[in-house]
Motif scaffolding. Sequence first.
Motif, PDB file in Angstrom:
ATOM      1  N   LYS A 270       0.795  -1.518   0.035  1.00  0.00           N
ATOM      2  CA  LYS A 270       0.036  -0.003  -0.330  1.00  0.00           C
ATOM      3  C   LYS A 270       1.102   1.400  -0.633  1.00  0.00           C
ATOM      4  CE  LYS A 270      -2.361   0.171   3.528  1.00  0.00           C
ATOM      5  NZ  LYS A 270      -3.836  -0.123   4.304  1.00  0.00           N
ATOM      6  N   VAL A 271       0.696   2.157  -0.822  1.00  0.00           N
ATOM      7  CA  VAL A 271       1.951   3.671  -1.266  1.00  0.00           C
ATOM      8  C   VAL A 271       0.389   4.602  -1.778  1.00  0.00           C
ATOM      9  CG1 VAL A 271       3.213   4.402  -2.730  1.00  0.00           C
ATOM     10  CG2 VAL A 271       3.762   2.262  -1.636  1.00  0.00           C
ATOM     11  N   LEU A 272       0.370   5.400  -0.989  1.00  0.00           N
ATOM     12  CA  LEU A 272      -0.657   6.289  -0.871  1.00  0.00           C
ATOM     13  C   LEU A 272      -0.411   7.330  -2.016  1.00  0.00           C
ATOM     14  CD1 LEU A 272      -1.437   5.297   1.939  1.00  0.00           C
ATOM     15  CD2 LEU A 272      -3.259   6.490   1.992  1.00  0.00           C
TER      16      LEU A 272
ATOM     17  N   HIS B 121      -7.590   1.819   4.131  1.00  0.00           N
ATOM     18  CA  HIS B 121      -6.103   2.114   3.232  1.00  0.00           C
ATOM     19  C   HIS B 121      -5.497   2.873   5.049  1.00  0.00           C
ATOM     20  CE1 HIS B 121      -7.409   1.400  -0.721  1.00  0.00           C
ATOM     21  NE2 HIS B 121      -8.007   2.568  -0.070  1.00  0.00           N
ATOM     22  N   ARG B 122      -6.351   3.243   5.999  1.00  0.00           N
ATOM     23  CA  ARG B 122      -5.318   3.515   7.400  1.00  0.00           C
ATOM     24  C   ARG B 122      -5.119   2.952   7.569  1.00  0.00           C
ATOM     25  NH1 ARG B 122     -10.245   6.405   7.733  1.00  0.00           N
ATOM     26  NH2 ARG B 122     -10.322   5.259   9.903  1.00  0.00           N
ATOM     27  N   ALA B 123      -5.372   0.956   8.200  1.00  0.00           N
ATOM     28  CA  ALA B 123      -4.551   0.133   8.979  1.00  0.00           C
ATOM     29  C   ALA B 123      -3.066   0.293   8.410  1.00  0.00           C
ATOM     30  CB  ALA B 123      -4.799  -0.673   8.290  1.00  0.00           C
ATOM     31  N   LEU B 124      -2.684  -0.178   9.089  1.00  0.00           N
ATOM     32  CA  LEU B 124      -0.680   0.085   9.572  1.00  0.00           C
ATOM     33  C   LEU B 124      -0.510  -0.815   9.339  1.00  0.00           C
ATOM     34  CD1 LEU B 124      -0.380   2.820  12.986  1.00  0.00           C
ATOM     35  CD2 LEU B 124      -1.021   3.391  10.252  1.00  0.00           C
ATOM     36  N   GLY B 125      -0.939  -2.122   9.243  1.00  0.00           N
ATOM     37  CA  GLY B 125      -0.315  -3.513   9.749  1.00  0.00           C
ATOM     38  C   GLY B 125       1.198  -3.579  10.212  1.00  0.00           C
ATOM     39  N   THR B 126       2.332  -4.815   9.799  1.00  0.00           N
ATOM     40  CA  THR B 126       3.089  -4.749   9.986  1.00  0.00           C
ATOM     41  C   THR B 126       4.044  -4.120   9.135  1.00  0.00           C
ATOM     42  OG1 THR B 126       3.503  -7.040   8.664  1.00  0.00           O
ATOM     43  CG2 THR B 126       2.553  -7.133  10.882  1.00  0.00           C
ATOM     44  N   ASP B 127       5.686  -4.435   9.494  1.00  0.00           N
ATOM     45  CA  ASP B 127       6.445  -3.767   8.933  1.00  0.00           C
ATOM     46  C   ASP B 127       6.289  -4.287   6.583  1.00  0.00           C
ATOM     47  OD1 ASP B 127       7.849  -2.522  10.565  1.00  0.00           O
ATOM     48  OD2 ASP B 127       9.268  -4.040  10.745  1.00  0.00           O
ATOM     49  N   ALA B 128       5.994  -5.881   6.669  1.00  0.00           N
ATOM     50  CA  ALA B 128       5.383  -6.089   5.426  1.00  0.00           C
ATOM     51  C   ALA B 128       4.667  -5.581   4.351  1.00  0.00           C
ATOM     52  CB  ALA B 128       5.524  -7.467   5.280  1.00  0.00           C
TER      53      ALA B 128
ATOM     54  N   SER C 103       1.416   6.863  12.291  1.00  0.00           N
ATOM     55  CA  SER C 103      -0.240   6.717  13.026  1.00  0.00           C
ATOM     56  C   SER C 103      -0.707   8.050  11.876  1.00  0.00           C
ATOM     57  CB  SER C 103      -0.142   7.600  14.277  1.00  0.00           C
ATOM     58  OG  SER C 103       0.771   8.552  13.640  1.00  0.00           O
ATOM     59  N   TRP C 104      -2.353   7.925  12.092  1.00  0.00           N
ATOM     60  CA  TRP C 104      -2.959   8.840  11.291  1.00  0.00           C
ATOM     61  C   TRP C 104      -4.458   9.665  12.385  1.00  0.00           C
ATOM     62  CZ3 TRP C 104      -3.905   9.754   6.431  1.00  0.00           C
ATOM     63  CH2 TRP C 104      -3.122   7.752   5.642  1.00  0.00           C
ATOM     64  N   LYS C 105      -4.227  10.941  12.471  1.00  0.00           N
ATOM     65  CA  LYS C 105      -5.470  11.894  13.495  1.00  0.00           C
ATOM     66  C   LYS C 105      -6.655  12.550  12.527  1.00  0.00           C
ATOM     67  CE  LYS C 105      -5.291  16.335  15.941  1.00  0.00           C
ATOM     68  NZ  LYS C 105      -4.217  17.400  15.741  1.00  0.00           N
ATOM     69  N   ARG C 106      -7.791  12.173  13.055  1.00  0.00           N
ATOM     70  CA  ARG C 106      -8.547  12.310  12.517  1.00  0.00           C
ATOM     71  C   ARG C 106      -8.327  14.284  12.239  1.00  0.00           C
ATOM     72  NH1 ARG C 106     -14.994  10.011  13.059  1.00  0.00           N
ATOM     73  NH2 ARG C 106     -15.991  11.837  11.645  1.00  0.00           N
ATOM     74  N   LEU C 107      -9.178  14.645  11.572  1.00  0.00           N
ATOM     75  CA  LEU C 107      -9.334  16.219  11.247  1.00  0.00           C
ATOM     76  C   LEU C 107     -10.593  16.191  10.779  1.00  0.00           C
ATOM     77  CD1 LEU C 107      -6.045  16.819   9.084  1.00  0.00           C
ATOM     78  CD2 LEU C 107      -6.870  17.484  11.664  1.00  0.00           C
ATOM     79  N   GLU C 108     -11.547  17.586  10.943  1.00  0.00           N
ATOM     80  CA  GLU C 108     -12.395  17.815  10.870  1.00  0.00           C
ATOM     81  C   GLU C 108     -12.903  17.418   9.205  1.00  0.00           C
ATOM     82  OE1 GLU C 108     -10.098  21.011   8.418  1.00  0.00           O
ATOM     83  OE2 GLU C 108     -10.463  19.983  10.574  1.00  0.00           O
ATOM     84  N   ASP C 109     -14.789  17.508   9.059  1.00  0.00           N
ATOM     85  CA  ASP C 109     -15.204  17.296   7.936  1.00  0.00           C
ATOM     86  C   ASP C 109     -14.636  15.779   7.436  1.00  0.00           C
ATOM     87  OD1 ASP C 109     -16.107  19.669   7.755  1.00  0.00           O
ATOM     88  OD2 ASP C 109     -14.748  20.449   6.210  1.00  0.00           O
ATOM     89  N   LYS C 110     -14.824  14.553   8.223  1.00  0.00           N
ATOM     90  CA  LYS C 110     -13.692  12.989   8.143  1.00  0.00           C
ATOM     91  C   LYS C 110     -12.510  13.006   7.442  1.00  0.00           C
ATOM     92  CE  LYS C 110     -18.834  11.964   8.711  1.00  0.00           C
ATOM     93  NZ  LYS C 110     -20.087  10.984   8.313  1.00  0.00           N
ATOM     94  N   LYS C 111     -11.667  14.171   7.592  1.00  0.00           N
ATOM     95  CA  LYS C 111     -10.476  14.023   6.579  1.00  0.00           C
ATOM     96  C   LYS C 111      -9.179  13.762   7.957  1.00  0.00           C
ATOM     97  CE  LYS C 111     -11.916  17.028   3.332  1.00  0.00           C
ATOM     98  NZ  LYS C 111     -11.210  18.524   2.438  1.00  0.00           N
ATOM     99  N   TRP C 112      -8.704  13.137   7.620  1.00  0.00           N
ATOM    100  CA  TRP C 112      -7.391  12.788   8.392  1.00  0.00           C
ATOM    101  C   TRP C 112      -5.958  13.824   7.638  1.00  0.00           C
ATOM    102  CZ3 TRP C 112      -8.442   9.311  11.687  1.00  0.00           C
ATOM    103  CH2 TRP C 112      -9.539   8.711  11.999  1.00  0.00           C
TER     104      TRP C 112
END
Length: 292
Positions: free
Chosen positions: A150-152, A179-186, A207-216
Amino acid sequence: MEELTIRARNPKREFAPGEYAQIGRKYVYALQDPTDQRIFYVGQGTGNRVFEHLKRAEILLQSRKRLSPKFEAIHAVWKRDQDVSLVILAGGLSDGEADIVESATLDALNLSANGELTNAISAPHSSMVRVEDLAASAYPYVNPDRPYRKVLVFPVPKKRHNPDIYERCRRKWKVAKKHRALGTDATAPYAVAIDRGVSVGAYRVTSWKRLEDKKWEFEGEPYEALRKLNWRAIIQPAMGYWQRGNYLVVEFDGAGHFRIVRGSKARSWKACDEQAAQAEMAKQMCLQAEIA
């Protein structure tokens, strides 16, 4: 419901034989709002294809289902007791020519002051490229020798006056939970910031941080292996979607192939080596030359 009070308009629902003969077998058309002249849908077809949207819109006047933006736009025109304007943009086209004319028109209108179209699918045969993106040719094509699940791929926002690439690209994105799932190194997600086709920043997402309007926004550590590379071949299959400021999610198999997980209807694996990318670019240039 309000839709039941709308009266169907556009009494003409098919071409006369002489009219269709003037257009040619295949054509590209547009649906236009007569009030503000905004084109809200572009398509291609043969025969009476341009009228089929109106027939379907009339049937949906009796429906309680939620309408797509295209039919909402048609009903909005009819509600004002007006006819939707039908425009043949180009006629007498081959299949390949119709694909390119349709996609070029979609790209141009979506980028213009016209406003985003109601088409459910972005330009399927887009070959659009900004001149400044050609600078990417000075960098090697991205072709990892290890798999990335997974590469965003984020476009660097142009309107944020901040010289820090990391701060400009990591904020305010609508990112689905999967798409926010962190998973393992692999399976850990990575994020790259693209400017003019080049990865000017690359990060391992921690990590992910939630912002306003359901954005991250993401937190990440610098990751040099995916930086200073040419991503044009990766972006090309989703060019219309990408050019509207959307991000992609891409997977690499580590053996010379990638596939777009978010941003394109096509999910097939494609070659990401330089030779394949150049062949695809040459193909697009030849197709455009045939029309000129």
